[in-house]
Design an enzyme around this catalytic site. Structure first.
Site, PDB file in Angstrom:
ATOM      1  N   CYS A 130       0.795  -1.161   0.064  1.00  0.00           N
ATOM      2  CA  CYS A 130       0.031  -0.134  -0.262  1.00  0.00           C
ATOM      3  C   CYS A 130       0.868   1.260   0.129  1.00  0.00           C
ATOM      4  O   CYS A 130       0.555   1.989  -0.867  1.00  0.00           O
ATOM      5  CB  CYS A 130      -0.947   0.039   1.292  1.00  0.00           C
ATOM      6  SG  CYS A 130      -2.295  -1.494   0.986  1.00  0.00           S
TER       7      CYS A 130
HETATM    8  P1  NAD Z   1      -5.219  -8.622  -3.682  1.00  0.00           P
HETATM    9  O1  NAD Z   1      -4.374  -8.484  -5.080  1.00  0.00           O
HETATM   10  O2  NAD Z   1      -4.618  -9.361  -2.673  1.00  0.00           O
HETATM   11  O3  NAD Z   1      -6.459  -9.182  -4.101  1.00  0.00           O
HETATM   12  C1  NAD Z   1      -7.377  -8.758  -5.063  1.00  0.00           C
HETATM   13  C2  NAD Z   1      -8.186  -9.820  -5.513  1.00  0.00           C
HETATM   14  O4  NAD Z   1      -9.323  -9.444  -6.314  1.00  0.00           O
HETATM   15  C3  NAD Z   1      -7.451 -11.025  -6.271  1.00  0.00           C
HETATM   16  O5  NAD Z   1      -7.698 -12.343  -5.421  1.00  0.00           O
HETATM   17  C4  NAD Z   1      -8.204 -11.023  -7.561  1.00  0.00           C
HETATM   18  O6  NAD Z   1      -8.044 -12.454  -8.005  1.00  0.00           O
HETATM   19  C5  NAD Z   1      -9.340 -10.445  -7.590  1.00  0.00           C
HETATM   20  N1  NAD Z   1     -10.006  -9.907  -8.700  1.00  0.00           N
HETATM   21  C6  NAD Z   1      -9.269  -9.067  -9.722  1.00  0.00           C
HETATM   22  N2  NAD Z   1     -10.444  -8.599 -10.815  1.00  0.00           N
HETATM   23  C7  NAD Z   1     -11.519  -9.448 -10.463  1.00  0.00           C
HETATM   24  C8  NAD Z   1     -12.891  -9.508 -10.944  1.00  0.00           C
HETATM   25  N3  NAD Z   1     -13.282  -8.681 -12.104  1.00  0.00           N
HETATM   26  N4  NAD Z   1     -13.643 -10.012 -10.281  1.00  0.00           N
HETATM   27  C9  NAD Z   1     -13.612 -10.628  -8.974  1.00  0.00           C
HETATM   28  N5  NAD Z   1     -12.068 -10.720  -8.443  1.00  0.00           N
HETATM   29  C10 NAD Z   1     -11.374 -10.121  -9.338  1.00  0.00           C
HETATM   30  O7  NAD Z   1      -5.433  -7.088  -3.234  1.00  0.00           O
HETATM   31  P2  NAD Z   1      -5.788  -6.760  -1.682  1.00  0.00           P
HETATM   32  O8  NAD Z   1      -4.288  -6.453  -0.991  1.00  0.00           O
HETATM   33  O9  NAD Z   1      -6.611  -7.311  -1.127  1.00  0.00           O
HETATM   34  O10 NAD Z   1      -6.084  -5.051  -1.854  1.00  0.00           O
HETATM   35  C11 NAD Z   1      -7.330  -4.805  -2.497  1.00  0.00           C
HETATM   36  C12 NAD Z   1      -7.425  -3.169  -2.504  1.00  0.00           C
HETATM   37  O11 NAD Z   1      -7.577  -2.703  -1.210  1.00  0.00           O
HETATM   38  C13 NAD Z   1      -6.413  -2.379  -3.183  1.00  0.00           C
HETATM   39  O12 NAD Z   1      -6.896  -1.277  -3.974  1.00  0.00           O
HETATM   40  C14 NAD Z   1      -5.676  -2.181  -1.999  1.00  0.00           C
HETATM   41  O13 NAD Z   1      -4.903  -1.059  -2.013  1.00  0.00           O
HETATM   42  C15 NAD Z   1      -6.664  -1.872  -1.009  1.00  0.00           C
HETATM   43  N6  NAD Z   1      -5.989  -2.089   0.466  1.00  0.00           N
HETATM   44  C16 NAD Z   1      -4.980  -3.061   0.866  1.00  0.00           C
HETATM   45  C17 NAD Z   1      -4.748  -3.386   2.022  1.00  0.00           C
HETATM   46  C18 NAD Z   1      -4.083  -4.366   2.342  1.00  0.00           C
HETATM   47  O14 NAD Z   1      -3.260  -4.431   3.617  1.00  0.00           O
HETATM   48  N7  NAD Z   1      -3.681  -5.242   1.390  1.00  0.00           N
HETATM   49  C19 NAD Z   1      -5.181  -2.364   2.936  1.00  0.00           C
HETATM   50  C20 NAD Z   1      -6.149  -1.513   2.672  1.00  0.00           C
HETATM   51  C21 NAD Z   1      -6.533  -1.248   1.376  1.00  0.00           C
END
Ligand code: NAD
Length: 423
Positions: free
Chosen positions: A263
């Site tokens: 992030c």
């Molecule tokens: P990630 O990459 O771990 O997970 C995203 C998931 O979305 C994947 O499993 C992927 O297969 C799926 N995906 C992609 N396109 C899709 C679609 N069309 N339909 C269904 N599924 C789909 O990402 P993350 O770390 O969970 O982060 C997600 C969001 O949250 C980002 O914007 C990130 O900046 C934000 N965020 C992350 C954190 C963190 O600690 N990881 C904390 C706060 C906010």
């Protein structure tokens, strides 16, 4: 309430499991078949404390993972949790947000009842209003009175994600209309936290500003730490004195090898890009990134002061995850450090309690060890890059080294002869 969650990564899976634990009926949609299969078997694809237990308590009961969007129509609220990775120019790649919005819109085409779509992914200011809203409305062929839109950013820390979801500092709900905001607020019933109700763009900015501020605190501490190192004083003593000021707080003042994770780097870069587009020069934010890029090289410089030629030398690297209690290596500071060592011909023997396998995907060329002892055996030097508590217990294991050069990039060791990156 029936909730559908699109994207089953860190945020989506933790949110789905925790909303199920709050008593809701949850459908988790992810395009990754292996992930969906694992989740339905009660196996968490990520390591997160307490997640596996909660998952197995709810999966097959009030939590179901699927690759299809068909069941979304039967839910009241859809949360978008897909990734927003950085593009080469630093801006956020919103293509997954767009395709998820298209699929959500298509799924809502035949729905008569009011539905709420909330964005939980971190998105640049204006995205919910200018991309998600028109895309969902277009593909569902509905007017804004039938679908409400919310921006509900997530602030969880990896490693403490379940705890942070259940006991957040605040819940931010930016909404297009009152009813949409009320719907999301009621999904969190049972969680005791201040609720911040605001507009869509302000909610998006709250998330960016929060991450940028935390990253700034770390780069600030690292810069002070670099000065303290020259002065021969302990930056941790200094920052303890600084952090006791209630206006500053003691958190995120730990100097070290820099921040990693999915992030901070990405969100600060996206905010820089966004500010530039708005014709604002982000002087401070650019420096935050610059300090963070220089910091990993500081530990290599210290190593080179101790061992002039590292070509052919065995260097034990303890800690690969970007922080303890996670197997996530995205933007981990271990990556630039190891690349530099390998580039200089060192033989890297790496060990992480959880992240060996995820790092192997990025850096397959180094040796991965089953324990700290194995990595330290016959090592000419040791670098500690993640603050895993088990490294604090290392003692006799250092006697396995060929020469005792121990440098820590995170303050965790208890042995007296380790040199710190900024202390
Ligand atoms: P990630 O990459 O771990 O997970 C995203 C998931 O979305 C994947 O499993 C992927 O297969 C799926 N995906 C992609 N396109 C899709 C679609 N069309 N339909 C269904 N599924 C789909 O990402 P993350 O770390 O969970 O982060 C997600 C969001 O949250 C980002 O914007 C990130 O900046 C934000 N965020 C992350 C954190 C963190 O600690 N990881 C904390 C706060 C906010």
């Amino acid at each position: 309430m029936r909730i559908s969650i699109v994207g089953g990564g860190y945020v989506g899976l933790v949110s789905a499991t925790c909303f199920a634990d709050l008593g809701h009926s949850v459908i988790l949609i992810d395009i990754d078949e292996d992930k969906v299969e694992a989740i339905n078997c009660g196996m968490s694809p990520i390591y997160e404390r307490g997640l596996m237990e909660l998952l197995s308590a709810h999966v097959g009961r009030n939590l179901l993972a699927t690759t299809g969007y068909e069941d979304l129509v039967s839910t009241d609220l859809t949360l978008i949790c897909v990734g927003t990775p950085p593009l080469p120019d630093g801006s956020a790649d919103l293509s997954m947000i767009e395709s998820a919005s298209t699929l959500i819109g298509n799924s809502l085409e035949d729905k008569e009842k009011y539905h709420v779509v909330a964005v939980k992914s971190t998105v640049s200011p204006g995205t919910t209003q200018n991309l998600v809203m028109p895309t969902v409305l277009k593909h569902s062929d509905k007017s804004a009175s039938k679908i409400g839109f919310v921006m509900n950013p997530e602030f969880l820390r990896e490693g403490l994600a379940v705890q942070d979801f259940m006991k957040p500092d605040r819940i931010v709900i930016g909404s297009s209309d009152e009813l949409a905001g009320d719907t999301v607020e009621s999904a969190y019933r049972g969680i005791d936290a201040p609720i911040v109700r605001t507009g869509l763009i302000a909610a998006e900015m709250i998330k960016y500003a929060s991450n940028a501020f935390l990253a700034t605190k770390i780069s600030f501490s690292n810069e002070i730490g670099n000065v303290c190192k020259k002065l021969g004083i302990d930056v941790y003593e200094v920052m303890k004195g600084v952090g006791l000021d209630h206006r500053i707080t003691p958190y995120f003042l730990n100097a070290g090898v820099g921040f990693g994770g999915s992030c901070f780097q990405k969100d600060v870069s996206a905010l820089i890009h966004f500010a530039e587009r708005m014709e604002v020069t982000p002087v401070l934010l650019r420096s935050v990134i610059e300090v963070n890029e220089q910091q990993p090289m500081k530990i290599v410089e210290i190593l080179l002061k101790n061992i002039e030629y590292i070509n052919g030398k065995r260097v034990a690297v303890l800690g690969l995850a970007f922080k303890n209690d996670t197997d996530d290596v995205r933007e981990s500071r271990a990556v630039p450090v190891i690349k530099e060592l390998v580039g200089r011909g060192a033989l890297v023997a790496a060990y992480d309690p959880k992240a060996n396998e995820s790092m192997r995907e990025i850096l397959p060329e180094i040796e991965y060890c089953k324990s700290a002892s194995q990595a330290l055996t016959d090592a000419d030097a040791c670098l500690v890059l993640t603050e895993w508590p088990e490294f604090g217990d290392l003692d006799k294991e250092f006697e396995l080294m060929r020469s005792r050069v121990i440098i820590e990039g995170r303050r965790i060791l208890s042995c007296k002869d380790a040199e710190g990156i900024c202390w």
